[in-house]
Design an enzyme around this catalytic site. Structure first.
Site, short mmCIF file in Angstrom:
data_model
loop_
_atom_site.label_atom_id
_atom_site.label_comp_id
_atom_site.label_asym_id
_atom_site.label_seq_id
_atom_site.Cartn_x
_atom_site.Cartn_y
_atom_site.Cartn_z
N ASN A 1 1.93 -8.27 -10.98
CA ASN A 1 1.97 -8.47 -9.54
C ASN A 1 1.70 -9.94 -9.21
O ASN A 1 2.48 -10.60 -8.50
CB ASN A 1 0.94 -7.59 -8.84
CG ASN A 1 1.14 -6.12 -9.10
OD1 ASN A 1 2.11 -5.72 -9.74
ND2 ASN A 1 0.24 -5.31 -8.61
N CYS B 1 -0.52 -4.51 -17.22
CA CYS B 1 -1.30 -3.66 -16.31
C CYS B 1 -0.89 -3.81 -14.86
O CYS B 1 -1.54 -3.30 -13.96
CB CYS B 1 -2.79 -3.92 -16.46
SG CYS B 1 -3.31 -5.58 -15.97
N HIS C 1 0.83 -1.20 0.00
CA HIS C 1 0.00 0.00 0.00
C HIS C 1 0.87 1.26 0.00
O HIS C 1 0.57 2.24 -0.68
CB HIS C 1 -0.91 0.00 1.24
CG HIS C 1 -2.24 -0.61 0.99
ND1 HIS C 1 -3.06 -1.06 1.99
CD2 HIS C 1 -2.91 -0.87 -0.16
CE1 HIS C 1 -4.16 -1.55 1.47
NE2 HIS C 1 -4.10 -1.45 0.17
N ARG D 1 -11.84 -4.92 -16.15
CA ARG D 1 -11.72 -6.27 -15.61
C ARG D 1 -12.98 -6.62 -14.83
O ARG D 1 -13.40 -5.87 -13.95
CB ARG D 1 -10.50 -6.35 -14.68
CG ARG D 1 -10.29 -7.73 -14.07
CD ARG D 1 -9.08 -7.75 -13.14
NE ARG D 1 -9.30 -6.99 -11.92
CZ ARG D 1 -8.34 -6.67 -11.05
NH1 ARG D 1 -7.09 -7.03 -11.30
NH2 ARG D 1 -8.61 -6.00 -9.96
N GLU E 1 -2.00 -14.02 -15.39
CA GLU E 1 -1.49 -13.79 -14.03
C GLU E 1 -0.89 -15.05 -13.40
O GLU E 1 -0.32 -14.98 -12.32
CB GLU E 1 -2.62 -13.29 -13.12
CG GLU E 1 -3.26 -11.99 -13.60
CD GLU E 1 -4.54 -11.68 -12.87
OE1 GLU E 1 -4.49 -10.94 -11.88
OE2 GLU E 1 -5.59 -12.20 -13.29
#
Length: 557
Positions: A434, A482, A184, A322, A411
């Protein structure tokens, strides 16, 4: 001079004296309460409500991703299950302070054990507990120091409530000892254009008042810098400021190859800022904000209104949406709230939507209706696709509902390795770096103890991205990025060299990436990518790419 290494966020460089974040207040003593249980419960209820309202107010003031995070914290503070746990301890004669400390700690440990999205909330829960206990004690909540002059903030990590409202006239840069590029703190620092280096473990030794240089581009904090080093850093900062104020152009390489630069958004309210910063469209619009704060799925009408607002902000531009990425790691009672031992590997993404297909069908209905009412170029993609069959299922269903361009997110390694077959069905692929890094390296991207593995520069991750890029070229279909990796300017060049045809990122990263792409041709990007691929680990890949990029610049000069 000493160099402390971490993960840099962006290309910024800053210098100034250190001011350390204060340590958390000591835990309350487990002494019996001198008040009645009802009085203690009332004290805690008042304190929790006050903290929740403060978090909401901070979120409203900050806006953007910070607002979403802080509103989630406020909801967490007032969670009924947590309140029951606190009250049960008060009924045993505990003070409100100890009951909050103990109940929140127990809840935090449960979240940490779950990992994934819920594991990430554990640190936020600690911050809420500290704020509630401070309110009960009648003292200020722990927060950012104010030494009376601009400073480099050094902390173990920052709570979202603190990061969201940092005074950027005072905070020159941010250094944390914990966290990684997808924490974060890193995400909010990137959104607010704060010069930051995260995960610099050795920064624990920094002292208040000592001067440091924080070089995000290199991921280095320099202590005891010389006058010459300070001057070079100042000149770099001035050059970067001048580049940021240059006229905005579309993303392109030095040879004119177009590389559209798109924005990652989590709420339609961020659209105007993204356009102002030069976003050529949206590469990832997360629809979770409509679902995560509800006890039931939003109606088609509610969804259509939000999607229409988003699409209307990008007339004639590509907007990639998405569908809901939730499941066991983001429990929704109306989707799937069953306990799972390892939710990161459980019923999430497209798997959860197939198990509750009516939610997916309603979302596709709302998206198609919003598309018909606006002039944007809507693309819709499914999260966590792992098989060719899942890709075919989603794209066929989306087209049945009138979605003109249907694709998948890559992913997990299986979808990268099968990209040539998946792109036989899907209109496009978008790589979420990620999660792809997390699953490739078997390292929870939100777990500090394995943060060093969560690096998209690792050659194993780059090889998988190359597989998708080559599949895209074979089929003549777009391959976007992305994940947070696209916001790293040099890594953005590597990703283009591996076959990415567009890049999507936090809007504040657009200027740095745009400027860096313009320094390299497509052939250069491919050479730099090959240098990174030849390395054995993430650090070596980054170094090899830097050397290759520098060599190309020298050749051009």
């Amino acid at each position: 001079m000493t160099e402390l290494r971490g993960v840099g966020i962006g290309l910024g460089v800053a210098q100034g004296p250190v001011a350390r974040m204060s340590e958390p207040a000591p835990p309350p003593d487990d002494a019996p309460s001198t008040l009645s249980a009802d009085d203690e419960k009332a004290r805690v209820a008042d304190a929790v409500a006050a903290v929740a309202r403060e978090l909401e107010a901070r979120g409203a003031q900050a806006g953007g991703a910070a607002r979403d995070v802080l509103e989630a914290q406020a909801m967490m503070a007032e969670d009924p299950t947590l309140a029951d746990e606190v009250n049960a301890r008060i009924a045993q004669g505990k003070t409100g302070e100890f009951a909050v400390f103990d109940a929140f700690a127990s809840f935090r440990d449960q979240l940490t054990a779950l990992g994934g999205y819920l594991g990430e909330r554990a640190a936020d829960l600690d911050d809420v507990a500290q704020r509630v206990i401070a309110r009960l004690r009648g003292v200020p909540a722990p927060g950012v120091p104010d030494p009376g002059h601009p400073f480099v903030l050094v902390a173990k990590d920052l709570a979202p409530a603190d990061t969201a409202l940092l005074d950027l006239d005072k905070v020159l840069a941010l250094v944390t000892t914990d966290g990684g590029p997808t924490s974060h703190t890193a995400i909010l620092a990137r959104e607010k254009s704060i010069v930051a280096v995260v995960g610099a473990v050795a920064a624990t030794g920094l002292k208040d008042g000592e001067t440091v240089i924080v070089d995000a581009a290199a991921g280095v904090v320099t202590t005891d810098p010389t006058a010459a080093e300070l001057e070079r850093a100042q000149n770099r900062a001035a050059d970067r400021a001048a580049a940021a104020s240059a006229p905005i152009t579309d993303g392109a390489l030095a040879d004119g190859t177009a590389i559209p630069l798109l924005a990652n958004l989590g709420n339609p309210d961020g659209a105007d800022d993204a356009v102002a910063l030069g976003a050529e469209g949206v590469g990832l619009f997360r629809t979770e904000f409509l679902f995560l704060s509800s006890n039931q799925a939003p109606t088609v009408e509610q969804q259509r209104a939000s999607y229409t607002k988003l699409l209307a902000a990008f007339p004639g531009k590509k907007v990639v949406v998405r569908v809901l990425d939730a499941g066991a790691d983001k429990p929704l009672a109306f989707l799937n709230d069953a306990h799972e031992e390892n939710p990161a590997l459980g019923l999430r993404g497209i798997r959860a939507l197939r198990a509750s297909e009516d939610i997916l069908r309603e979302q596709l209905t709302a998206l198609a209706e919003a598309d018909a009412a606006t002039d944007a170029d809507l693309w819709v993609m499914a999260p966590m696709v792992a098989t060719v069959e899942e890709a075919a299922y989603f794209t066929d269903l989306a087209r049945d509902y009138g979605v003109k361009t249907a694709g998948v997110m890559v992913e997990v390694p299986s979808s990268a390795l099968l990209a040539d077959r998946i792109l036989g069905h899907a209109d496009f692929a978008s790589i979420g770096t990620n999660d792809l890094t997390q699953y490739t390296m078997a390292a929870d991207r939100l777990l500090g103890s394995v943060a060093s593995f969560q690096d998209p520069w690792h050659p194993a991750v780059l090889r998988l991205i190359r597989e998708v890029g080559e599949a895209g070229r074979t089929h003549g279909k777009p391959v976007g990025i992305c994940g947070e990796a696209a916001a790293d300017p040099l890594l953005a060049v590597v990703l283009v060299g591996l076959g990415a045809t567009s890049l999507s990122m936090a809007p504040t990263a657009l200027a740095d990436v745009r400027a860096t792409l313009l320094q390299h041709s497509l052939d250069d990007a491919r050479e730099i990518a090959q240098a990174a691929l030849a390395a054995n680990d993430a650090a070596s890949a980054r170094t090899a790419a830097q050397e290759a990029a520098s060599s190309n610049k020298e050749t051009q000069q």
